[in-house]
Design a protein around this motif. Structure first.
Motif, PDB file in Angstrom:
ATOM      1  N   MET A 130       0.623  -1.687   0.031  1.00 18.65           N
ATOM      2  CA  MET A 130      -0.313   0.205   0.050  1.00 18.65           C
ATOM      3  C   MET A 130       1.138   0.961   0.155  1.00 18.65           C
ATOM      4  N   SER A 131       0.399   2.041  -1.253  1.00 21.33           N
ATOM      5  CA  SER A 131       1.375   3.008  -1.286  1.00 21.33           C
ATOM      6  C   SER A 131       1.275   4.036  -0.338  1.00 21.33           C
ATOM      7  N   ALA A 132       2.398   5.419   0.266  1.00 15.32           N
ATOM      8  CA  ALA A 132       1.571   5.859   1.478  1.00 15.32           C
ATOM      9  C   ALA A 132       0.550   7.161   1.695  1.00 15.32           C
ATOM     10  N   PRO A 133       0.094   7.336   0.375  1.00 13.92           N
ATOM     11  CA  PRO A 133      -0.982   8.102   0.341  1.00 13.92           C
ATOM     12  C   PRO A 133      -2.231   7.073   0.295  1.00 13.92           C
ATOM     13  N   GLU A 134      -2.363   6.201   0.187  1.00 13.76           N
ATOM     14  CA  GLU A 134      -3.514   4.813   0.058  1.00 13.76           C
ATOM     15  C   GLU A 134      -3.903   5.174   1.646  1.00 13.76           C
ATOM     16  N   SER A 135      -2.084   4.456   2.006  1.00 14.81           N
ATOM     17  CA  SER A 135      -2.137   4.200   3.608  1.00 14.81           C
ATOM     18  C   SER A 135      -3.138   5.878   4.303  1.00 14.81           C
ATOM     19  N   ARG A 136      -2.550   6.884   4.120  1.00 15.07           N
ATOM     20  CA  ARG A 136      -2.793   8.188   4.652  1.00 15.07           C
ATOM     21  C   ARG A 136      -4.399   8.457   4.658  1.00 15.07           C
ATOM     22  N   THR A 137      -5.142   8.262   2.898  1.00 18.94           N
ATOM     23  CA  THR A 137      -6.572   8.062   2.740  1.00 18.94           C
ATOM     24  C   THR A 137      -7.568   7.078   3.925  1.00 18.94           C
ATOM     25  N   ARG A 138      -6.771   6.005   3.944  1.00 14.63           N
ATOM     26  CA  ARG A 138      -7.572   4.535   4.793  1.00 14.63           C
ATOM     27  C   ARG A 138      -7.459   5.233   5.958  1.00 14.63           C
ATOM     28  N   GLN A 139      -6.321   5.776   6.408  1.00 16.48           N
ATOM     29  CA  GLN A 139      -6.176   6.586   7.922  1.00 16.48           C
ATOM     30  C   GLN A 139      -7.237   7.557   8.374  1.00 16.48           C
ATOM     31  N   LEU A 140      -7.375   8.703   7.391  1.00 10.89           N
ATOM     32  CA  LEU A 140      -8.749   9.729   7.501  1.00 10.89           C
ATOM     33  C   LEU A 140      -9.889   9.361   7.430  1.00 10.89           C
ATOM     34  N   LEU A 141      -9.948   8.611   6.556  1.00 10.51           N
ATOM     35  CA  LEU A 141     -11.226   7.386   6.980  1.00 10.51           C
ATOM     36  C   LEU A 141     -11.457   7.069   7.805  1.00 10.51           C
ATOM     37  N   ALA A 142     -10.846   6.241   8.801  1.00  7.89           N
ATOM     38  CA  ALA A 142     -11.349   5.274   9.827  1.00  7.89           C
ATOM     39  C   ALA A 142     -11.668   6.124  10.990  1.00  7.89           C
ATOM     40  N   GLU A 143     -10.817   7.361  11.464  1.00  6.75           N
ATOM     41  CA  GLU A 143     -10.417   8.537  11.667  1.00  6.75           C
ATOM     42  C   GLU A 143     -11.886   9.112  11.645  1.00  6.75           C
ATOM     43  N   GLU A 144     -12.029   9.286  10.629  1.00  5.35           N
ATOM     44  CA  GLU A 144     -13.632  10.108  10.437  1.00  5.35           C
ATOM     45  C   GLU A 144     -14.613   8.888  11.078  1.00  5.35           C
ATOM     46  N   ALA A 145     -15.028   7.494  10.301  1.00  7.38           N
ATOM     47  CA  ALA A 145     -15.653   6.866  10.754  1.00  7.38           C
ATOM     48  C   ALA A 145     -16.648   6.942  11.610  1.00  7.38           C
ATOM     49  N   ALA A 146     -14.922   6.880  13.007  1.00  6.51           N
ATOM     50  CA  ALA A 146     -14.383   6.781  14.412  1.00  6.51           C
ATOM     51  C   ALA A 146     -15.740   7.543  14.518  1.00  6.51           C
ATOM     52  N   ARG A 147     -15.201   9.240  14.707  1.00  4.73           N
ATOM     53  CA  ARG A 147     -16.052  10.379  14.797  1.00  4.73           C
ATOM     54  C   ARG A 147     -17.513  10.390  14.532  1.00  4.73           C
ATOM     55  N   ILE A 148     -17.807   9.226  13.531  1.00  2.00           N
ATOM     56  CA  ILE A 148     -19.231   9.406  13.382  1.00  2.00           C
ATOM     57  C   ILE A 148     -19.561   9.013  14.217  1.00  2.00           C
ATOM     58  N   ILE A 149     -19.150   7.248  13.939  1.00  3.25           N
ATOM     59  CA  ILE A 149     -19.607   6.327  15.187  1.00  3.25           C
ATOM     60  C   ILE A 149     -19.946   7.380  16.402  1.00  3.25           C
ATOM     61  N   LEU A 150     -19.336   8.074  17.354  1.00  4.94           N
ATOM     62  CA  LEU A 150     -19.070   8.702  18.521  1.00  4.94           C
ATOM     63  C   LEU A 150     -19.924   9.558  18.389  1.00  4.94           C
ATOM     64  N   ASP A 151     -19.818  10.852  17.422  1.00  9.21           N
ATOM     65  CA  ASP A 151     -20.449  11.879  17.961  1.00  9.21           C
ATOM     66  C   ASP A 151     -22.232  11.861  17.472  1.00  9.21           C
ATOM     67  N   GLU A 152     -22.276  10.898  15.896  1.00 10.45           N
ATOM     68  CA  GLU A 152     -24.003  10.843  15.456  1.00 10.45           C
ATOM     69  C   GLU A 152     -24.072   9.481  15.919  1.00 10.45           C
ATOM     70  N   GLY A 153     -23.535   8.646  16.651  1.00 13.55           N
ATOM     71  CA  GLY A 153     -24.803   7.277  16.644  1.00 13.55           C
ATOM     72  C   GLY A 153     -24.707   6.134  16.200  1.00 13.55           C
ATOM     73  N   VAL A 154     -24.041   6.520  14.672  1.00 10.02           N
ATOM     74  CA  VAL A 154     -24.229   5.451  13.873  1.00 10.02           C
ATOM     75  C   VAL A 154     -23.293   3.884  14.604  1.00 10.02           C
ATOM     76  N   ARG A 155     -23.924   2.809  14.360  1.00  8.63           N
ATOM     77  CA  ARG A 155     -23.557   1.589  15.128  1.00  8.63           C
ATOM     78  C   ARG A 155     -23.521   0.720  14.648  1.00  8.63           C
ATOM     79  N   ASP A 156     -22.902   1.342  12.841  1.00  7.68           N
ATOM     80  CA  ASP A 156     -22.923  -0.073  11.829  1.00  7.68           C
ATOM     81  C   ASP A 156     -21.408   0.776  11.622  1.00  7.68           C
ATOM     82  N   TYR A 157     -20.383  -0.455  11.352  1.00  2.29           N
ATOM     83  CA  TYR A 157     -19.429   0.397  10.723  1.00  2.29           C
ATOM     84  C   TYR A 157     -19.404   0.926   9.491  1.00  2.29           C
TER      85      TYR A 157
END
Length: 208
Positions: A1-28
């Motif tokens: 996995m290239s560095a840009p791809e790795s960074r994109t996955r990290q950003l998506l994981a962090e935003e998904a975590a925020r959505i789960i905690l802040d918006e109450g979404v329970r489905d990953y």
């Protein structure tokens, strides 16, 4: 996995975590798709694995913990312990975000219980004056998967209890986790008491 791809996955994981905690979404899966939409990233690209989202979720929970959220977490653990004590004949186990140390917006406590039939649990709740709603959960693995009934009812301190009722022999093998497919972590009453004691001790040290 290239560095840009790795960074994109990290950003998506962090935003998904925020959505789960802040918006109450329970489905990953839903959280990941919403994260891609929020960040303007094509959801058809490779999304982070559930385990990556879970790691980001735990890290965000730790970083943004406050005195209020730690107190609320302890309160929910106490509520879980009280329900488990009252339903001890069904050998309840704590599962889900609360076990992991994650405080979600909804005051939901997830438990597994074990009985010959779900009806006997409903009757037991009725004897205590507790009405419940019924539903069904599906776990992956083994052909069409495993379908298990669950009961939802109000718990102490306005918590919502979701008790999934397995056959009595289901206590031997936990169902697969929707996060990584491994057997779900489950804590019995004595271990929940230990977790609460450790949490209280840790928070006391933090306050000092």
């Amino acid at each position: 996995m290239s560095a840009p791809e790795s960074r994109t996955r990290q950003l998506l994981a962090e935003e998904a975590a925020r959505i789960i905690l802040d918006e109450g979404v329970r489905d990953y899966g839903l959280a990941k798709r919403k994260a891609a939409e929020h960040l303007g990233i094509d959801a058809r690209r490779e999304l982070p694995a559930n385990t990556e989202v879970e790691s980001a979720l735990l890290e965000r929970s730790r970083l943004f913990a406050t005195a209020d959220t730690r107190r609320e977490y302890r309160d929910r653990l106490r509520a879980a312990m009280l329900v488990m004590e009252r339903l001890s004949e069904f050998e309840p186990r704590l599962v889900g975000p609360l076990l992991q140390g994650v405080l979600q917006p909804q005051a939901v406590i997830n438990l597994h219980g074990f009985a010959d039939t779900v009806e006997e649990v409903i009757i037991r709740l009725g004897d205590r004056g507790i009405s419940c709603r019924t539903g069904e959960r599906q776990y992956r693995g083994g052909g069409a998967g495993l379908r298990v009934p669950y009961l939802g009812f109000r718990g102490p301190d306005d918590t919502q209890i979701e008790l999934t009722v397995f056959p009595t022999d289901g206590i031997r093998q936990a169902p697969p986790s929707p996060v990584d497919g491994r057997p779900m972590r489950r804590l019995g009453l004595s271990r929940v008491r230990e977790l609460l004691a450790r949490t209280e001790a840790s928070d006391s040290s933090f306050a000092d």
